[in-house]
Design a protein around this motif. Sequence first.
Motif, PDB file in Angstrom:
ATOM      1  N   LYS B 205      19.995 -65.452 -27.676  1.00  0.00           N
ATOM      2  CA  LYS B 205      18.733 -65.233 -26.950  1.00  0.00           C
ATOM      3  C   LYS B 205      18.070 -63.914 -27.359  1.00  0.00           C
ATOM      4  O   LYS B 205      17.594 -63.153 -26.534  1.00  0.00           O
ATOM      5  CB  LYS B 205      18.972 -65.275 -25.438  1.00  0.00           C
ATOM      6  CG  LYS B 205      19.614 -66.582 -24.977  1.00  0.00           C
ATOM      7  CD  LYS B 205      19.264 -66.916 -23.545  1.00  0.00           C
ATOM      8  CE  LYS B 205      19.508 -68.361 -23.198  1.00  0.00           C
ATOM      9  NZ  LYS B 205      20.799 -68.919 -23.623  1.00  0.00           N
ATOM     10  N   PHE B 206      18.046 -63.652 -28.662  1.00  0.00           N
ATOM     11  CA  PHE B 206      17.375 -62.461 -29.175  1.00  0.00           C
ATOM     12  C   PHE B 206      15.872 -62.631 -29.028  1.00  0.00           C
ATOM     13  O   PHE B 206      15.336 -63.698 -29.285  1.00  0.00           O
ATOM     14  CB  PHE B 206      17.689 -62.266 -30.666  1.00  0.00           C
ATOM     15  CG  PHE B 206      19.053 -61.730 -30.937  1.00  0.00           C
ATOM     16  CD1 PHE B 206      19.781 -61.082 -29.954  1.00  0.00           C
ATOM     17  CD2 PHE B 206      19.603 -61.850 -32.211  1.00  0.00           C
ATOM     18  CE1 PHE B 206      21.046 -60.572 -30.214  1.00  0.00           C
ATOM     19  CE2 PHE B 206      20.864 -61.342 -32.483  1.00  0.00           C
ATOM     20  CZ  PHE B 206      21.591 -60.708 -31.481  1.00  0.00           C
ATOM     21  N   GLU B 207      15.198 -61.560 -28.614  1.00  0.00           N
ATOM     22  CA  GLU B 207      13.746 -61.616 -28.488  1.00  0.00           C
ATOM     23  C   GLU B 207      13.084 -60.958 -29.699  1.00  0.00           C
ATOM     24  O   GLU B 207      12.244 -61.538 -30.355  1.00  0.00           O
ATOM     25  CB  GLU B 207      13.297 -60.915 -27.204  1.00  0.00           C
ATOM     26  CG  GLU B 207      13.836 -61.563 -25.941  1.00  0.00           C
ATOM     27  CD  GLU B 207      12.929 -62.674 -25.404  1.00  0.00           C
ATOM     28  OE1 GLU B 207      11.706 -62.506 -25.480  1.00  0.00           O
ATOM     29  OE2 GLU B 207      13.462 -63.689 -24.930  1.00  0.00           O
ATOM     30  N   VAL B 208      13.497 -59.725 -29.981  1.00  0.00           N
ATOM     31  CA  VAL B 208      12.862 -59.007 -31.095  1.00  0.00           C
ATOM     32  C   VAL B 208      13.762 -58.974 -32.328  1.00  0.00           C
ATOM     33  O   VAL B 208      13.409 -58.377 -33.326  1.00  0.00           O
ATOM     34  CB  VAL B 208      12.492 -57.548 -30.710  1.00  0.00           C
ATOM     35  CG1 VAL B 208      11.265 -57.527 -29.832  1.00  0.00           C
ATOM     36  CG2 VAL B 208      13.658 -56.846 -30.045  1.00  0.00           C
ATOM     37  N   SER B 209      14.931 -59.622 -32.243  1.00  0.00           N
ATOM     38  CA  SER B 209      15.849 -59.577 -33.379  1.00  0.00           C
ATOM     39  C   SER B 209      16.026 -60.950 -33.982  1.00  0.00           C
ATOM     40  O   SER B 209      15.702 -61.964 -33.361  1.00  0.00           O
ATOM     41  CB  SER B 209      17.222 -59.062 -32.935  1.00  0.00           C
ATOM     42  OG  SER B 209      17.080 -57.816 -32.319  1.00  0.00           O
ATOM     43  N   ASP B 210      16.551 -60.947 -35.172  1.00  0.00           N
ATOM     44  CA  ASP B 210      16.836 -62.211 -35.839  1.00  0.00           C
ATOM     45  C   ASP B 210      18.114 -62.028 -36.639  1.00  0.00           C
ATOM     46  O   ASP B 210      18.260 -61.050 -37.367  1.00  0.00           O
ATOM     47  CB  ASP B 210      15.670 -62.575 -36.762  1.00  0.00           C
ATOM     48  CG  ASP B 210      15.859 -63.948 -37.371  1.00  0.00           C
ATOM     49  OD1 ASP B 210      15.278 -64.896 -36.821  1.00  0.00           O
ATOM     50  OD2 ASP B 210      16.577 -64.066 -38.377  1.00  0.00           O
TER      51      ASP B 210
END
Lengths: 157, 581
Positions: B205-210
């Motif tokens: 559930k990463f928002e700003v990461s990949d």
Amino acid sequence: MKTIVLLLFFSIAAFAQKEMPSVALKSDKNKSYNVKADFSEKDKLYVFSFWATWCVPCLQELDAINDNYAKWSKELNMEVVAVSIDDARTQKRVKPLLNGKKWPYTVLLDTNQDLKRALSVANVPYTIVVKNKKIVYIHNGYSQGAEKELYNKLKQL
Amino acid sequence: MKKLLFLLVPICATVQVTAQENDSIQSPEVLEIAVDTAVVPEKEGVRVYGGFESNAQWDLNDKGRNLPHPDDPIRSNNYYLINYQYKRWTAGLQLEAYMPNALLNYNPGFEGAGLGLAYLTYKTDKFEATAGYFYEQFGSGLLLRAWEDRALGINTAIRGGRMVYRPNDNVRLTALFGQQRSGFKVSNGRIYGFDSEFNLSSLFKFEVSDLSFGASYVGRYEKTDIPNPNFDELTNAFAGRFNFIHDAFYASAEYNYKQDDAVLDTQNHVDNNFVKPGSALLVNFGYSKQGLGIDATFRRMENMKFLSEREPTSTGDLVSTSLNFNDKVLNFTPSLTKQHHSNLANIYVYQAQAKVDYLGPGIMKGGETGGQIDVFYDFAKETAIGGKYGTKVALNFSSWYNLPGQYRLAPADYETKFFGVGTKYFSDYNIEIKKRLSDTWLTGIYYIHQYYNKLWLEGGEEVNADIVTAEASYNFTEATSIRLEAEHMWADADKKNWAGGTVEFNLNDHYSFYVWDIYNYGNDEELMQTHYYNVGGAYRKGATRIALNYGRQRGGLVCVGGVCRFVPESTGLSLSLSTAF
């Protein structure tokens, strides 16, 4: 004889219809996009600009569009999608170059050159304008000032 | 092959004419044919697309360089690619003609005319299967890359089968087998490949990461004639990789391992007593936010030439083998240096040293290690340095070395160290500043320092070169512009100093003309103080481009895009045409 065969092929095919091919590409932020389905807002103009980090006229063209981008997108319902054809040699330079240049575009990475091949792009810079999933305008090459011609064309489409 | 070509004509014509029905302008005659031969209902919409490309040259004599008129002066490479897409099916073929001969110093396997590639693909959202020829790359290509570059005369497509399965947005699995294309034939080795890629961002559930991971396998099976081989006929290679992005920061790494296999000796023959594994590590990280980009890449390669046939084929001229044409090469090991556009900065071009290469008692190479750093900075508009229009600066540094360790010529062996560097091969430090002065003037200046260890890379002297280039473009009107470029290179050895200049005139968005010259005035041998002048023009409209050039080509070892060829000096006319439909 074979030349004639080739020419025959070529002349017949020149009339074929131009729909955007369905190819999936990753963006510089590692998000997946389908170049047909994900750029299909009704009547919106999508300018797919093929470029590479090593192609100076490409960078000039995208810089020149960037200088006018705020004005253009205010006047027209349009969006620029910059498709990088950089391969493993230069692909790592894409991300830093982008932000060094402050480009606001969606950037797609055509690392395996699937889209480039599907559209038979021989050289960059190469620009196609897509409206309602159809290719409505093609232009290859860039000379300084040509972005104005592109803008005039966009207004007509 | 000829018969095959003609068999294909009616098939192509049929489907093409059908496709035409969607266009409005048609003569009744054509319509009639369409109705007769239509294989699909009218509104089903067969998408037909492809392109045509032709590169031709006409070599001429040149009294100024003592070049006689060649026996076979006219050469051309022609490609015609056509694809048909109907619902979930896509089929395509590429016809190629190298007539009367392929361009000077292209792969001799490209001879005559014939069917270069053909394929059939079935594709749904989750599943894709291809039979025939296909292009592919696993990770960064250090184990497998099947690709085409017409300008370089490279086509290493694989002929066989490939399946891709994407059960959701986060998983991609690829399996393939086949043989690699070489000229109009395929090479002997059988290739088996598997690649997987998993994106974990949604799982965590990463928002700003990949975050994504990948693993791949490539196997090459080739029978050997060598009695009691000290290596397996099946060579296995594995790779693992990750890619991480967090906001403005990103990092990725890839490790590749190739099982022990016979190394090529100085004559490019398999040496059964010189059997070594190969490996490659690639690390990249950077930081990139509005106006600033920093990137660093490091790579170490040891014995990483991976061929689809163990032994390169000699082309019969005693100088070149298939290696010189990037033929039967399975992987992709590009040099990680900046690709310059200045003519003089492309004289000493580094080529990655992936191969174990023993040139003599003092020159033994196990691979390469080194790195490259890029910095891009944009001085904003309305600041002291930025001025009215902003100023763009790009810095680039790269250095490449032999692997440190101990090398022995006979019997051949080596023991490398993982860290550290050996003999320096090449370095390039450069800065590029671009500034728009007004609405009509755009200027740029470049400084490049190169070190080229010609002794280790191709035989010759070590060269230190400094190159300064200045360019300016001026717009007479919105569409008419001129570009002027002046460049100079100071080199302390080899061919010494050069001067050069370019004038490019863009009449409008369709016509452009140029003339350029580079002059090797510093050459110690007076006879070699040659002007390499070129003049030409191009016409562009829509997807079509036609370009004509007359000029002198440099000879010697010319390296472009990872391919080094011994090119004879030549003077002549060249014509290139490309279009798409």
